[in-house]
Design a protein around this motif. Structure first.
Motif, PDB file in Angstrom:
ATOM      1  N   MET A   8       9.095  -6.053   6.826  1.00 45.49           N
ATOM      2  CA  MET A   8       7.676  -6.013   6.492  1.00 45.49           C
ATOM      3  C   MET A   8       7.463  -6.033   4.985  1.00 45.49           C
ATOM      4  O   MET A   8       8.217  -5.409   4.253  1.00 45.49           O
ATOM      5  CB  MET A   8       7.089  -4.729   7.075  1.00 45.49           C
ATOM      6  CG  MET A   8       5.586  -4.718   7.186  1.00 45.49           C
ATOM      7  SD  MET A   8       5.006  -3.150   7.845  1.00 45.49           S
ATOM      8  CE  MET A   8       5.405  -3.325   9.580  1.00 45.49           C
ATOM      9  N   GLU A   9       6.435  -6.782   4.556  1.00 47.03           N
ATOM     10  CA  GLU A   9       6.012  -6.748   3.155  1.00 47.03           C
ATOM     11  C   GLU A   9       5.010  -5.601   3.050  1.00 47.03           C
ATOM     12  O   GLU A   9       3.980  -5.622   3.724  1.00 47.03           O
ATOM     13  CB  GLU A   9       5.349  -8.093   2.790  1.00 47.03           C
ATOM     14  CG  GLU A   9       5.244  -8.348   1.312  1.00 47.03           C
ATOM     15  CD  GLU A   9       6.602  -8.643   0.663  1.00 47.03           C
ATOM     16  OE1 GLU A   9       6.999  -7.855  -0.217  1.00 47.03           O
ATOM     17  OE2 GLU A   9       7.248  -9.636   1.043  1.00 47.03           O
ATOM     18  N   LEU A  10       5.320  -4.573   2.257  1.00 51.49           N
ATOM     19  CA  LEU A  10       4.416  -3.425   2.188  1.00 51.49           C
ATOM     20  C   LEU A  10       3.317  -3.676   1.162  1.00 51.49           C
ATOM     21  O   LEU A  10       3.594  -4.175   0.070  1.00 51.49           O
ATOM     22  CB  LEU A  10       5.206  -2.156   1.818  1.00 51.49           C
ATOM     23  CG  LEU A  10       6.329  -1.768   2.788  1.00 51.49           C
ATOM     24  CD1 LEU A  10       7.049  -0.522   2.291  1.00 51.49           C
ATOM     25  CD2 LEU A  10       5.799  -1.564   4.197  1.00 51.49           C
ATOM     26  N   PRO A  11       2.067  -3.335   1.495  1.00 49.90           N
ATOM     27  CA  PRO A  11       0.969  -3.508   0.547  1.00 49.90           C
ATOM     28  C   PRO A  11       1.231  -2.720  -0.730  1.00 49.90           C
ATOM     29  O   PRO A  11       1.891  -1.662  -0.692  1.00 49.90           O
ATOM     30  CB  PRO A  11      -0.242  -2.936   1.287  1.00 49.90           C
ATOM     31  CG  PRO A  11       0.146  -2.861   2.714  1.00 49.90           C
ATOM     32  CD  PRO A  11       1.632  -2.737   2.754  1.00 49.90           C
ATOM     33  N   GLY A  12       0.680  -3.176  -1.834  1.00 52.52           N
ATOM     34  CA  GLY A  12       0.913  -2.543  -3.135  1.00 52.52           C
ATOM     35  C   GLY A  12       0.469  -1.096  -3.208  1.00 52.52           C
ATOM     36  O   GLY A  12       1.022  -0.318  -3.982  1.00 52.52           O
ATOM     37  N   ASP A  13      -0.533  -0.726  -2.406  1.00 51.79           N
ATOM     38  CA  ASP A  13      -1.028   0.649  -2.500  1.00 51.79           C
ATOM     39  C   ASP A  13      -0.227   1.622  -1.633  1.00 51.79           C
ATOM     40  O   ASP A  13      -0.545   2.798  -1.572  1.00 51.79           O
ATOM     41  CB  ASP A  13      -2.530   0.711  -2.169  1.00 51.79           C
ATOM     42  CG  ASP A  13      -2.835   0.190  -0.771  1.00 51.79           C
ATOM     43  OD1 ASP A  13      -1.916  -0.379  -0.132  1.00 51.79           O
ATOM     44  OD2 ASP A  13      -3.977   0.350  -0.314  1.00 51.79           O
ATOM     45  N   VAL A  14       0.819   1.147  -0.986  1.00 53.37           N
ATOM     46  CA  VAL A  14       1.711   2.043  -0.231  1.00 53.37           C
ATOM     47  C   VAL A  14       2.796   2.544  -1.189  1.00 53.37           C
ATOM     48  O   VAL A  14       3.756   1.843  -1.484  1.00 53.37           O
ATOM     49  CB  VAL A  14       2.330   1.328   0.989  1.00 53.37           C
ATOM     50  CG1 VAL A  14       3.417   2.179   1.628  1.00 53.37           C
ATOM     51  CG2 VAL A  14       1.262   1.005   2.035  1.00 53.37           C
ATOM     52  N   LYS A  15       2.587   3.750  -1.707  1.00 53.87           N
ATOM     53  CA  LYS A  15       3.506   4.296  -2.718  1.00 53.87           C
ATOM     54  C   LYS A  15       4.472   5.324  -2.123  1.00 53.87           C
ATOM     55  O   LYS A  15       5.621   5.393  -2.527  1.00 53.87           O
ATOM     56  CB  LYS A  15       2.719   4.995  -3.845  1.00 53.87           C
ATOM     57  CG  LYS A  15       1.661   4.130  -4.507  1.00 53.87           C
ATOM     58  CD  LYS A  15       2.264   3.145  -5.493  1.00 53.87           C
ATOM     59  CE  LYS A  15       1.182   2.429  -6.284  1.00 53.87           C
ATOM     60  NZ  LYS A  15       1.601   1.055  -6.657  1.00 53.87           N
ATOM     61  N   THR A  16       3.952   6.145  -1.206  1.00 49.51           N
ATOM     62  CA  THR A  16       4.772   7.238  -0.665  1.00 49.51           C
ATOM     63  C   THR A  16       5.005   7.042   0.835  1.00 49.51           C
ATOM     64  O   THR A  16       4.385   6.195   1.473  1.00 49.51           O
ATOM     65  CB  THR A  16       4.060   8.596  -0.843  1.00 49.51           C
ATOM     66  OG1 THR A  16       2.864   8.577  -0.058  1.00 49.51           O
ATOM     67  CG2 THR A  16       3.700   8.864  -2.297  1.00 49.51           C
ATOM     68  N   VAL A  17       5.882   7.861   1.373  1.00 44.67           N
ATOM     69  CA  VAL A  17       6.145   7.853   2.815  1.00 44.67           C
ATOM     70  C   VAL A  17       4.840   8.120   3.576  1.00 44.67           C
ATOM     71  O   VAL A  17       4.550   7.479   4.578  1.00 44.67           O
ATOM     72  CB  VAL A  17       7.210   8.915   3.159  1.00 44.67           C
ATOM     73  CG1 VAL A  17       7.285   9.168   4.652  1.00 44.67           C
ATOM     74  CG2 VAL A  17       8.571   8.476   2.611  1.00 44.67           C
TER      75      VAL A  17
END
Lengths: 84, 153
Positions: free
Chosen positions: A21-30
């Motif tokens: 999966m390509e994680l969105p840029g605003d996904v910073k933490t678990v």
């Protein structure tokens, strides 16, 4: 791309053992990641409904929900362990 | 000399005596060996099998990490931990821990510490299969297991 791997009832409810999966840029933490996954459909929502009990490992090491994901290659998501 | 733990995650059964021999063979410094074996219960006849799932790679890594802590904390001369995965019938072995030390208390404590941490942090999960042919629930984690782990803090 990040590899996500699921186990036990998390795997069953999401309906697959792993995915890239390509994680969105605003996904910073678990915690951000678990919130994001919950928006991806009913299975994810059912698996992660009680996110606080979910355990997470980054590159096969246990981490807290506050942990930064950084450039993790593999993220494991699973229920509390019941081996032994 | 540092003691390296022996860690295995496998589908097949194990031979406890062979595992003890591996730890003690050719040594004269070991005065105590404690073994723990975990078996599958039939839960009063309601259970036909447990299905053990694990996180390949991480399961071994985590068991090794716990074993190294136990060796350092109790000055063990040997520590083996073997955990099975797949479908396991009542009466069959699930897990073995073998701890060797000069004296008994360290061997008892080492084996107990290994099991307490293995249960709460090694990535294994149990699913129940019913004697009536049903696929049952995933076993829930127990607070008592967390409490057993926390007594070592």
């Amino acid at each position: 791309m990040t590899k996500l791997v699921y186990f036990a009832w998390v795997r069953e409810r999401i309906g697959k053992p792993e995915e890239e999966m390509e994680l969105p840029g605003d996904v910073k933490t678990v915690r951000d990641l678990l919130s994001h996954l919950k928006t991806l459909g009913e299975g994810y929502e059912a698996a992660l409904q009680y996110a606080e009990v979910i355990r997470v490992a980054i590159n096969q090491e246990h981490v807290e929900h506050s942990e930064t994901i950084g450039d993790a290659r593999e993220i494991g998501i699973f229920p509390p362990m019941t081996g032994g | 000399m540092t003691t390296a733990p022996l860690i295995r995650v496998q589908a097949q059964d194990f031979d406890l005596q062979a595992e003890i021999d591996t730890l003690t063979q050719g040594r004269q410094d070991i005065g105590a060996v404690v073994t723990f074996t975990g078996l599958c219960r039939n839960e009063q006849g309601t259970l036909s099998a447990l299905e053990l799932e694990h996180y390949p790679g991480m399961a071994e890594t985590e068991m090794r990490r716990i074993a190294e802590l136990a060796i350092a904390r109790f000055s063990l001369l040997g520590l083996s931990a073997i955990h099975r995965y797949g479908k396991i019938a009542p009466g069959e072995n699930i897990v073995a821990v073998i701890a060797a030390a000069p004296h008994r208390q360290a061997a008892f404590d080492g084996a107990s510490f290994m099991m307490d941490f293995l249960k709460t942090s090694a990535p294994f999960w149990k699913k129940e299969h019913g004697a009536d042919g049903s696929t049952g629930d995933w076993v829930a984690a127990k607070d008592a297991d967390d409490a057993a782990r926390d007594k070592w803090r």
